[in-house]
Design a protein around this motif. Sequence first.
Motif, PDB file in Angstrom:
ATOM      1  N   VAL A   1       0.832  -1.206   0.000  1.00  0.00           N
ATOM      2  CA  VAL A   1       0.000   0.000   0.000  1.00  0.00           C
ATOM      3  C   VAL A   1       0.866   1.255   0.000  1.00  0.00           C
ATOM      4  O   VAL A   1       0.587   2.222  -0.717  1.00  0.00           O
ATOM      5  N   ALA A   2       1.936   1.265   0.800  1.00  0.00           N
ATOM      6  CA  ALA A   2       2.821   2.429   0.859  1.00  0.00           C
ATOM      7  C   ALA A   2       3.464   2.697  -0.498  1.00  0.00           C
ATOM      8  O   ALA A   2       3.525   3.845  -0.967  1.00  0.00           O
ATOM      9  N   ILE A   3       3.936   1.637  -1.160  1.00  0.00           N
ATOM     10  CA  ILE A   3       4.556   1.811  -2.478  1.00  0.00           C
ATOM     11  C   ILE A   3       3.541   2.323  -3.488  1.00  0.00           C
ATOM     12  O   ILE A   3       3.837   3.215  -4.294  1.00  0.00           O
ATOM     13  N   ASN A   4       2.325   1.794  -3.462  1.00  0.00           N
ATOM     14  CA  ASN A   4       1.294   2.232  -4.409  1.00  0.00           C
ATOM     15  C   ASN A   4       0.884   3.682  -4.179  1.00  0.00           C
ATOM     16  O   ASN A   4       0.641   4.428  -5.140  1.00  0.00           O
ATOM     17  N   LEU A   5       0.802   4.100  -2.914  1.00  0.00           N
ATOM     18  CA  LEU A   5       0.446   5.493  -2.623  1.00  0.00           C
ATOM     19  C   LEU A   5       1.534   6.447  -3.114  1.00  0.00           C
ATOM     20  O   LEU A   5       1.239   7.510  -3.678  1.00  0.00           O
ATOM     21  N   VAL A   6       2.791   6.070  -2.911  1.00  0.00           N
ATOM     22  CA  VAL A   6       3.894   6.890  -3.410  1.00  0.00           C
ATOM     23  C   VAL A   6       3.868   6.930  -4.939  1.00  0.00           C
ATOM     24  O   VAL A   6       4.067   7.987  -5.550  1.00  0.00           O
ATOM     25  N   GLY A   7       3.619   5.782  -5.559  1.00  0.00           N
ATOM     26  CA  GLY A   7       3.556   5.730  -7.014  1.00  0.00           C
ATOM     27  C   GLY A   7       2.422   6.569  -7.573  1.00  0.00           C
ATOM     28  O   GLY A   7       2.585   7.260  -8.596  1.00  0.00           O
ATOM     29  N   ASP A   8       1.263   6.548  -6.926  1.00  0.00           N
ATOM     30  CA  ASP A   8       0.135   7.363  -7.389  1.00  0.00           C
ATOM     31  C   ASP A   8       0.446   8.851  -7.308  1.00  0.00           C
ATOM     32  O   ASP A   8       0.084   9.632  -8.198  1.00  0.00           O
ATOM     33  N   ARG A   9       1.118   9.243  -6.232  1.00  0.00           N
ATOM     34  CA  ARG A   9       1.465  10.667  -6.096  1.00  0.00           C
ATOM     35  C   ARG A   9       2.524  11.062  -7.127  1.00  0.00           C
ATOM     36  O   ARG A   9       2.476  12.173  -7.679  1.00  0.00           O
ATOM     37  N   LEU A  10       3.474  10.186  -7.391  1.00  0.00           N
ATOM     38  CA  LEU A  10       4.461  10.465  -8.434  1.00  0.00           C
ATOM     39  C   LEU A  10       3.783  10.654  -9.786  1.00  0.00           C
ATOM     40  O   LEU A  10       4.159  11.535 -10.565  1.00  0.00           O
ATOM     41  N   ARG A  11       2.777   9.840 -10.068  1.00  0.00           N
ATOM     42  CA  ARG A  11       2.035   9.980 -11.323  1.00  0.00           C
ATOM     43  C   ARG A  11       1.375  11.343 -11.406  1.00  0.00           C
ATOM     44  O   ARG A  11       1.425  12.014 -12.447  1.00  0.00           O
ATOM     45  N   ASP A  12       0.765  11.793 -10.305  1.00  0.00           N
ATOM     46  CA  ASP A  12       0.087  13.084 -10.310  1.00  0.00           C
ATOM     47  C   ASP A  12       1.066  14.238 -10.487  1.00  0.00           C
ATOM     48  O   ASP A  12       0.784  15.196 -11.207  1.00  0.00           O
ATOM     49  N   VAL A  13       2.222  14.153  -9.827  1.00  0.00           N
ATOM     50  CA  VAL A  13       3.176  15.262  -9.871  1.00  0.00           C
ATOM     51  C   VAL A  13       3.905  15.309 -11.201  1.00  0.00           C
ATOM     52  O   VAL A  13       4.158  16.399 -11.749  1.00  0.00           O
ATOM     53  N   LEU A  14       4.242  14.156 -11.764  1.00  0.00           N
ATOM     54  CA  LEU A  14       5.017  14.119 -12.997  1.00  0.00           C
ATOM     55  C   LEU A  14       4.165  14.336 -14.244  1.00  0.00           C
ATOM     56  O   LEU A  14       4.705  14.580 -15.322  1.00  0.00           O
ATOM     57  N   ASN A  15       2.839  14.214 -14.109  1.00  0.00           N
ATOM     58  CA  ASN A  15       1.940  14.456 -15.238  1.00  0.00           C
ATOM     59  C   ASN A  15       1.382  15.873 -15.118  1.00  0.00           C
ATOM     60  O   ASN A  15       0.615  16.167 -14.199  1.00  0.00           O
ATOM     61  N   PRO A  16       1.733  16.788 -16.012  1.00  0.00           N
ATOM     62  CA  PRO A  16       1.278  18.184 -15.889  1.00  0.00           C
ATOM     63  C   PRO A  16      -0.240  18.332 -15.834  1.00  0.00           C
ATOM     64  O   PRO A  16      -0.753  19.156 -15.094  1.00  0.00           O
ATOM     65  N   ARG A  17      -0.969  17.522 -16.598  1.00  0.00           N
ATOM     66  CA  ARG A  17      -2.426  17.629 -16.595  1.00  0.00           C
ATOM     67  C   ARG A  17      -3.007  17.244 -15.255  1.00  0.00           C
ATOM     68  O   ARG A  17      -3.859  17.912 -14.691  1.00  0.00           O
ATOM     69  N   LEU A  18      -2.520  16.086 -14.728  1.00  0.00           N
ATOM     70  CA  LEU A  18      -3.007  15.639 -13.419  1.00  0.00           C
ATOM     71  C   LEU A  18      -2.549  16.579 -12.326  1.00  0.00           C
ATOM     72  O   LEU A  18      -3.257  16.800 -11.340  1.00  0.00           O
ATOM     73  N   ALA A  19      -1.345  17.150 -12.472  1.00  0.00           N
ATOM     74  CA  ALA A  19      -0.829  18.063 -11.458  1.00  0.00           C
ATOM     75  C   ALA A  19      -1.733  19.278 -11.327  1.00  0.00           C
ATOM     76  O   ALA A  19      -2.053  19.731 -10.223  1.00  0.00           O
ATOM     77  N   SER A  20      -2.193  19.842 -12.449  1.00  0.00           N
ATOM     78  CA  SER A  20      -3.080  20.995 -12.392  1.00  0.00           C
ATOM     79  C   SER A  20      -4.468  20.624 -11.879  1.00  0.00           C
ATOM     80  O   SER A  20      -5.120  21.389 -11.187  1.00  0.00           O
TER      81      SER A  20
END
Length: 297
Positions: free
Chosen positions: A274-293
């Motif tokens: 769960v910890a790895i998946n939560l970190v991975g989901d946040r990385l996806r949001d931050v590294l994707n400009p559309r999701l970040a906004s």
Amino acid sequence: MQLAIAPLREFTTGFARDRIAVAALAVLFIILLSAVFAPLVSPQDPYNLAQIDILDSKLAPGARAGAGFTFWLGSDDQGRDMASAILYGLRISLGVGVMSTVVALALGMAIGLISAYAGGWVDTVIMRLVDLQLSFPSILIALVLLAVVGQGVDKIVIALIFVQWAYYARTVRGAALVEKRKEYVDAARVMAFSTRRVLFRHILPNVLPPLIVVATVQVAHAIALEATLSFLGLGMPITSPSLGLLISNGFAHLLSGRYWISFFPGVALLVTIVAINLVGDRLRDVLNPRLASHYGA
């Protein structure tokens, strides 16, 4: 120097805005430290037969051992301290997951770049192989491979590499096809740069963000898959118990009330994934400009 620091600062700030992800990263960091320094923090070496007493088997959490220390999480049917066994099991599970992911990442990355850049029949053949592999469940492929090659840390790492490389190849190929059409790639070709330089010096840095996200999630997937295989008896040998094998060892004792033999390794496995998946989901949001906004990262 300022140009290099600014994106890192922006990335750190964006990641830190999600408190759940920060907490998951802190938990993951503690788990990694505990696994790496297991020989120093564990009260018992579960692989050292001289430290194990069969008379201490199946003791409840909080019971005292004959050697004097307390089994805070109980002991298993072989007299091993469950806390120590979990820490050593984490070392194996994390080691196998990270090692297989790194090798599969490098392999899939190279294949995906070649497929996208070469195009034509090369791209067609590679992508059909990827589609063929992804059409089968990962667990089925791993089971067949391990049934053929046998048990062992090296065997399961090879099986996990074979299972994972196609995910990276498809991800890199999709991102590389987009980058391939951009002007900086045309400029590199006009300047007669070698294919290797164009691929690894120009295209690769621009396809790394989605690759990092996939790799993070795949580490959790590899750990879960290894645990499943070990639970089924086709993963780690009994002399090197991972979390999956520890859960399997205690499964037969659940109905007799000795829940701790399977329960605590299961909790450790669940928290790690769960910890790895939560970190991975946040990385996806931050590294994707559309999701970040969209998420205010």
